[in-house]
Write an enzyme that holds these catalytic residues in place. Structure first.
Site, PDB file in Angstrom:
ATOM      1  N   ASP A 266     -96.124  39.915   2.252  1.00 52.91           N
ATOM      2  CA  ASP A 266     -95.349  40.913   1.200  1.00 52.91           C
ATOM      3  C   ASP A 266     -96.058  40.774   0.000  1.00 52.91           C
ATOM      4  O   ASP A 266     -95.658  39.758  -0.721  1.00 52.91           O
ATOM      5  CB  ASP A 266     -93.911  41.165   1.123  1.00 52.91           C
ATOM      6  CG  ASP A 266     -93.374  42.233   0.378  1.00 52.91           C
ATOM      7  OD1 ASP A 266     -94.105  42.726  -0.363  1.00 52.91           O
ATOM      8  OD2 ASP A 266     -92.402  42.783   0.782  1.00 52.91           O
TER       9      ASP A 266
ATOM     10  N   LYS B 224     -93.802  50.272  -6.284  1.00 52.40           N
ATOM     11  CA  LYS B 224     -93.920  49.386  -7.458  1.00 52.40           C
ATOM     12  C   LYS B 224     -95.212  49.435  -8.391  1.00 52.40           C
ATOM     13  O   LYS B 224     -95.652  50.473  -8.819  1.00 52.40           O
ATOM     14  CB  LYS B 224     -93.717  48.076  -7.135  1.00 52.40           C
ATOM     15  CG  LYS B 224     -92.552  47.815  -6.283  1.00 52.40           C
ATOM     16  CD  LYS B 224     -91.189  47.995  -6.676  1.00 52.40           C
ATOM     17  CE  LYS B 224     -89.773  48.480  -5.713  1.00 52.40           C
ATOM     18  NZ  LYS B 224     -89.913  47.834  -4.703  1.00 52.40           N
TER      19      LYS B 224
ATOM     20  N   TYR C  24     -86.784  39.898   0.043  1.00 44.61           N
ATOM     21  CA  TYR C  24     -85.900  41.106  -0.630  1.00 44.61           C
ATOM     22  C   TYR C  24     -84.936  41.187   0.295  1.00 44.61           C
ATOM     23  O   TYR C  24     -84.754  41.189   1.406  1.00 44.61           O
ATOM     24  CB  TYR C  24     -87.070  42.040  -0.466  1.00 44.61           C
ATOM     25  CG  TYR C  24     -86.430  43.554  -0.990  1.00 44.61           C
ATOM     26  CD1 TYR C  24     -85.699  43.737  -1.870  1.00 44.61           C
ATOM     27  CD2 TYR C  24     -86.273  44.731  -0.102  1.00 44.61           C
ATOM     28  CE1 TYR C  24     -85.075  44.941  -2.459  1.00 44.61           C
ATOM     29  CE2 TYR C  24     -85.780  45.871  -0.385  1.00 44.61           C
ATOM     30  CZ  TYR C  24     -85.153  45.972  -1.678  1.00 44.61           C
ATOM     31  OH  TYR C  24     -84.303  47.106  -1.834  1.00 44.61           O
TER      32      TYR C  24
ATOM     33  N   ARG D 281     -98.338  63.940  10.884  1.00 47.07           N
ATOM     34  CA  ARG D 281     -97.686  62.690  11.315  1.00 47.07           C
ATOM     35  C   ARG D 281     -98.848  61.957  11.766  1.00 47.07           C
ATOM     36  O   ARG D 281     -98.476  60.467  11.647  1.00 47.07           O
ATOM     37  CB  ARG D 281     -96.470  63.012  12.175  1.00 47.07           C
ATOM     38  CG  ARG D 281     -95.718  61.630  12.652  1.00 47.07           C
ATOM     39  CD  ARG D 281     -94.447  62.023  12.918  1.00 47.07           C
ATOM     40  NE  ARG D 281     -94.127  62.914  13.841  1.00 47.07           N
ATOM     41  CZ  ARG D 281     -94.605  63.138  15.195  1.00 47.07           C
ATOM     42  NH1 ARG D 281     -94.855  61.809  15.949  1.00 47.07           N
ATOM     43  NH2 ARG D 281     -94.225  64.002  15.840  1.00 47.07           N
TER      44      ARG D 281
HETATM   45  N1  LCS Z   1     -90.705  44.290  -0.583  1.00 46.46           N
HETATM   46  C1  LCS Z   1     -90.317  43.695  -1.602  1.00 46.46           C
HETATM   47  C2  LCS Z   1     -90.960  42.495  -2.150  1.00 46.46           C
HETATM   48  C3  LCS Z   1     -89.503  44.771  -2.461  1.00 46.46           C
HETATM   49  O1  LCS Z   1     -89.271  44.145  -3.738  1.00 46.46           O
HETATM   50  C4  LCS Z   1     -89.197  45.950  -2.078  1.00 46.46           C
HETATM   51  C5  LCS Z   1     -88.179  46.769  -2.807  1.00 46.46           C
HETATM   52  C6  LCS Z   1     -89.455  46.236  -0.618  1.00 46.46           C
HETATM   53  C7  LCS Z   1     -90.184  45.322   0.250  1.00 46.46           C
HETATM   54  C8  LCS Z   1     -89.169  47.359  -0.010  1.00 46.46           C
HETATM   55  O2  LCS Z   1     -89.800  48.679  -0.683  1.00 46.46           O
HETATM   56  P1  LCS Z   1     -89.252  49.940  -0.857  1.00 46.46           P
HETATM   57  O3  LCS Z   1     -88.796  50.619   0.528  1.00 46.46           O
HETATM   58  O4  LCS Z   1     -88.008  50.041  -1.736  1.00 46.46           O
HETATM   59  O5  LCS Z   1     -90.461  51.067  -1.256  1.00 46.46           O
HETATM   60  N2  LCS Z   1     -87.735  46.113  -4.031  1.00 46.46           N
HETATM   61  C9  LCS Z   1     -86.732  46.465  -4.922  1.00 46.46           C
HETATM   62  C10 LCS Z   1     -86.223  45.748  -6.073  1.00 46.46           C
HETATM   63  O6  LCS Z   1     -86.651  44.471  -5.925  1.00 46.46           O
HETATM   64  N3  LCS Z   1     -85.466  46.442  -6.633  1.00 46.46           N
HETATM   65  O7  LCS Z   1     -85.446  47.736  -6.153  1.00 46.46           O
HETATM   66  C11 LCS Z   1     -86.152  47.947  -4.936  1.00 46.46           C
END
Ligand code: LCS
Length: 399
Positions: free
Chosen positions: A181, A206, A109, A56
């Site tokens: 971000d 992504k 988001y 951790r």
């Molecule tokens: N920031 C952005 C710009 C995102 O698009 C997402 C997830 C996150 C943070 C969060 O990331 P995660 O915890 O899912 O790894 N965006 C998503 C979307 O546009 N479609 O599905 C998830």
């Protein structure tokens, strides 16, 4: 020697001669590490001696990924998290206390919006979502209790841009920290730390991974000592860490980030040309489109447009859903940055939890669709879009 990004993604942070010559980074699937003596254990805990303690607090496989992303984002230190949202929540917990104010880009988001609502309700940490196209616009919104500016650019899902140079200039004048971000561009196309941001984060789920088989987050900072403090406070005590196996998959995916981003961009440009000729398409949103009023901002801070396109179709929500249901190769799915081309309807999917008023202020109408252009042959994607538009056009004629 300063290496190009294409080389960094393959070599940075790993010396195979220290790992039996293993060319692939080994997977250290372990929760704990033995100490030679009790004194070694004492010294590692006190920080007098560096070394592994417990996964951790750090893991050799995860560390390779952290070192790679630090160099790619031109930062000084990184932390790997179990999801993008874990990275978002950890940096906001680190930067704020009860009563503070966060200035945000006009769109964020859906789950980041949800987190900000929780922070406001439970801890009185308020926020404002504003357009950030000029210094004046941002300056006007700064309050005495503002501590940081949190932005996405391009914004999910509208593809609206934030002028990062303007954000940094205002932040410097007011002593505010800047968090960007950078999920939508990946570190290959945009490096906000270079412009003067303090932190960059990614949903590594992504583009960084690129293969749609991991949920992960990364946070990069411009101050090594501060990043280590976050590791040993918020990250250690909240515990939202990345697993060694997920780091191993990410290391594998990251190696092809440059070639993937170039192909995503190449395909997106072909699709935009095609979409522009379709009568059913109302507006197209893509940063590197010459007709985009924000094209100048895009050129100042991004090196290419990437793989995401948003567009509106005629016929409102029903038209958008009918169009999606008529696709076959292109999958209806949230997430983005995968090899597969994905389409989603933000109003009823990623941003459905945002109240309608705020959603419309963000520019997310019922006819907006977000396309994450994958790595398939562009002609096959166009053929799939073509037959779905034909359905929509037939419907419009009937109506
Ligand atoms: N920031 C952005 C710009 C995102 O698009 C997402 C997830 C996150 C943070 C969060 O990331 P995660 O915890 O899912 O790894 N965006 C998503 C979307 O546009 N479609 O599905 C998830």
């Amino acid at each position: 020697m300063k290496l190009h990004k294409d080389t960094v993604v393959i070599h940075e942070g790993y010396d195979d001669s220290k790992h039996h010559g293993s060319l692939a980074v080994p997977l250290y699937q372990t929760s704990t590490y033995s100490f030679d003596t009790a004194l070694t254990g004492e010294k590692r805990f006190s920080g007098e001696e560096s070394g592994n303690i417990y996964s951790r607090l750090g893991n050799p496989t995860v560390r390779v990924l952290e070192e790679r992303i630090t160099v790619l984002e031109k930062g000084e230190g990184s932390l790997a998290f179990g999801s993008g949202m874990a990275a978002v929540s950890s940096i906001l917990v680190h930067l704020t206390k009860a009563g503070d104010h966060i200035l945000c880009s006009r769109g964020i988001y859906g789950c980041t919006f949800g987190l900000l609502s929780i922070m406001e309700e439970k801890y009185g940490i308020t926020h404002d979502l504003i357009r950030m196209m000029s210094e004046e616009e941002i300056e006007k919104a700064v309050k005495p209790e503002t501590v940081c500016i949190y932005v996405e650019t391009p914004i999910n899902p509208t593809m609206e841009l934030v002028d990062l140079h303007a954000v940094v200039a205002v932040a410097k004048r007011h002593g505010l920290r800047v968090v960007v971000d950078n999920t939508f561009t990946s570190p290959y196309l945009q490096n906000p730390l270079e412009i003067g941001a303090d932190f960059v984060l990614h949903s590594a789920t992504k583009y960084i991974n690129g293969h749609g088989d991991v949920i992960a987050g990364l946070l990069v900072g411009n101050n090594k000592e501060e990043m280590e403090r976050i590791r040993m406070s918020v990250q250690k005590d909240y515990g939202a860490i990345m697993s060694p196996f997920d780091a191993w998959l990410l290391i594998r995916g990251l190696k092809t980030l440059p070639v993937r981003m170039e192909r995503h961009t190449f395909n997106a440009e072909k699709l935009i040309k095609y979409l522009k000729g379709k009568a059913c398409v109302e507006t197209i949103y893509y940063p590197f489109d010459e007709e985009n009023p924000q094209y100048d901002i895009a050129k100042r801070q991004m090196s290419a447009g990437g793989g995401l396109i948003s567009f509106t179709v005629k016929g409102g929500k029903a038209g958008a859903q009918r169009f999606m249901d008529s696709l076959s190769l292109i999958k209806i799915a949230v997430s983005l940055g995968d090899a597969e081309t994905l389409i989603q309807h933000p109003a009823t999917m990623t941003h459905s939890s945002v109240p309608e008023i705020e959603r419309l202020q963000m520019g997310i109408t019922d006819s907006l669709l977000r396309l994450s252009v994958g790595l398939e042959h562009a002609d096959d994607l166009i053929a799939d879009l073509e037959q779905a538009f034909a359905v929509l056009e037939r419907d419009n004629v009937k109506a």
